[in-house]
Write an enzyme that holds these catalytic residues in place. Structure first.
Site, PDB file in Angstrom:
ATOM      1  N   THR A  80      29.991  43.116  40.203  1.00 27.95           N
ATOM      2  CA  THR A  80      29.411  42.160  39.318  1.00 27.95           C
ATOM      3  C   THR A  80      30.135  41.120  38.933  1.00 27.95           C
ATOM      4  O   THR A  80      29.962  40.202  38.269  1.00 27.95           O
ATOM      5  CB  THR A  80      29.095  43.084  37.994  1.00 27.95           C
ATOM      6  OG1 THR A  80      30.741  43.281  37.643  1.00 27.95           O
ATOM      7  CG2 THR A  80      28.464  44.207  38.120  1.00 27.95           C
TER       8      THR A  80
ATOM      9  N   ILE B  93      41.852  48.334  34.624  1.00 24.37           N
ATOM     10  CA  ILE B  93      41.688  49.594  35.497  1.00 24.37           C
ATOM     11  C   ILE B  93      43.046  49.958  36.379  1.00 24.37           C
ATOM     12  O   ILE B  93      43.353  51.089  36.398  1.00 24.37           O
ATOM     13  CB  ILE B  93      40.587  49.726  36.625  1.00 24.37           C
ATOM     14  CG1 ILE B  93      40.213  50.954  37.163  1.00 24.37           C
ATOM     15  CG2 ILE B  93      41.029  48.537  37.533  1.00 24.37           C
ATOM     16  CD1 ILE B  93      38.982  50.866  37.664  1.00 24.37           C
TER      17      ILE B  93
ATOM     18  N   ASP C 205      40.266  43.344  42.441  1.00 20.29           N
ATOM     19  CA  ASP C 205      41.226  43.464  43.800  1.00 20.29           C
ATOM     20  C   ASP C 205      42.486  42.954  43.724  1.00 20.29           C
ATOM     21  O   ASP C 205      43.691  43.546  44.016  1.00 20.29           O
ATOM     22  CB  ASP C 205      40.386  43.113  44.970  1.00 20.29           C
ATOM     23  CG  ASP C 205      40.715  43.586  46.420  1.00 20.29           C
ATOM     24  OD1 ASP C 205      41.785  44.200  46.622  1.00 20.29           O
ATOM     25  OD2 ASP C 205      40.297  42.997  47.723  1.00 20.29           O
TER      26      ASP C 205
ATOM     27  N   TYR D  30      30.805  38.707  43.670  1.00 19.13           N
ATOM     28  CA  TYR D  30      29.748  39.236  44.637  1.00 19.13           C
ATOM     29  C   TYR D  30      28.404  39.101  43.761  1.00 19.13           C
ATOM     30  O   TYR D  30      27.438  39.145  44.318  1.00 19.13           O
ATOM     31  CB  TYR D  30      29.823  40.576  45.034  1.00 19.13           C
ATOM     32  CG  TYR D  30      31.131  40.747  46.290  1.00 19.13           C
ATOM     33  CD1 TYR D  30      31.887  39.663  46.568  1.00 19.13           C
ATOM     34  CD2 TYR D  30      31.123  41.902  46.804  1.00 19.13           C
ATOM     35  CE1 TYR D  30      32.738  39.744  47.632  1.00 19.13           C
ATOM     36  CE2 TYR D  30      31.922  42.124  47.969  1.00 19.13           C
ATOM     37  CZ  TYR D  30      32.679  40.915  48.241  1.00 19.13           C
ATOM     38  OH  TYR D  30      33.526  40.964  49.491  1.00 19.13           O
TER      39      TYR D  30
END
Ligand code: ADP
Length: 177
Positions: A125, A12, A35, A128
């Protein structure tokens, strides 16, 4: 398939869109998974902007389901929209609505920024622990609902690997259109 929804594999951080969404944690101070990848590839500007948001807007951290935008630093995207998905083992009866809120609030922020395209990772997914097929239904319904309201937005679902993409595509097969 909704014509403004695109599903693909990739990283991404490399997407050339107006906004990419970060599956952040409430501290907004970076972390693992997507992240970590976004902060690594985007450089220190993103963390600086996150620190500012913590100071000015969310001293106790970004609540689950909310979304805020920062600069995208060195990334090809213009903005990073940080949202906090629910932690599956703690969200109980609120899991579905919280995950849907993450998508809807991110889309709302993208509209406010004037974006016409946005890329999502599979929020919650990873670490978490949200079951991937269940998360797929929720993500797809939230995005479809938003697009059906008449918003002009191209929405990319980016999967880090082919297997996750297939799980998503299989899960939404019955509800395409
Ligand atoms: P969460 O804490 O919300 O579960 P994670 O980052 O652990 O977030 O995982 C969310 C999803 O993002 C996972 O399915 C993971 O495979 C995926 N992911 C990790 N890195 C990237 C990347 N660079 N681009 C797209 N997706 C990624």
């Amino acid at each position: 398939m909704h014509s403004n929804i695109i599903i693909k594999t990739g990283d991404i951080t490399q997407e050339h869109v107006c906004a990419i969404v970060n599956a952040a944690n409430s501290s907004l101070m970076g972390g693992g998974g997507v992240d970590g990848a976004i902060h690594r590839a985007g450089g220190s500007k993103i963390l600086e902007a996150c620190k500012e948001i913590r100071k000015e807007q969310y001293p106790n951290g970004l609540p689950t389901g909310e979304a805020v935008a920062t600069s995208a630093g060195d990334l090809p995207a213009r903005y990073v929209i940080h949202t906090v998905g629910p932690v599956y083992r703690y969200c109980g009866e609120h899991c579905t609505s919280l995950l849907a809120f993450s998508y809807k609030n991110s889309l709302k922020v993208a509209v406010e920024l004037g974006c016409k395209d946005i890329a999502f990772p599979a929020i919650s997914t990873g670490v978490y622990g949200y079951p991937k097929a269940e998360a797929a239904h929720i993500a797809y319904e939230a995005v479809k609902g938003f697009l059906n309201e008449g918003h002009e937005m191209k929405v990319y679902f980016i999967f880090h690997n082919h297997e996750n993409k297939e799980i998503f595509e299989k899960a939404i097969k019955s509800e395409r259109g």
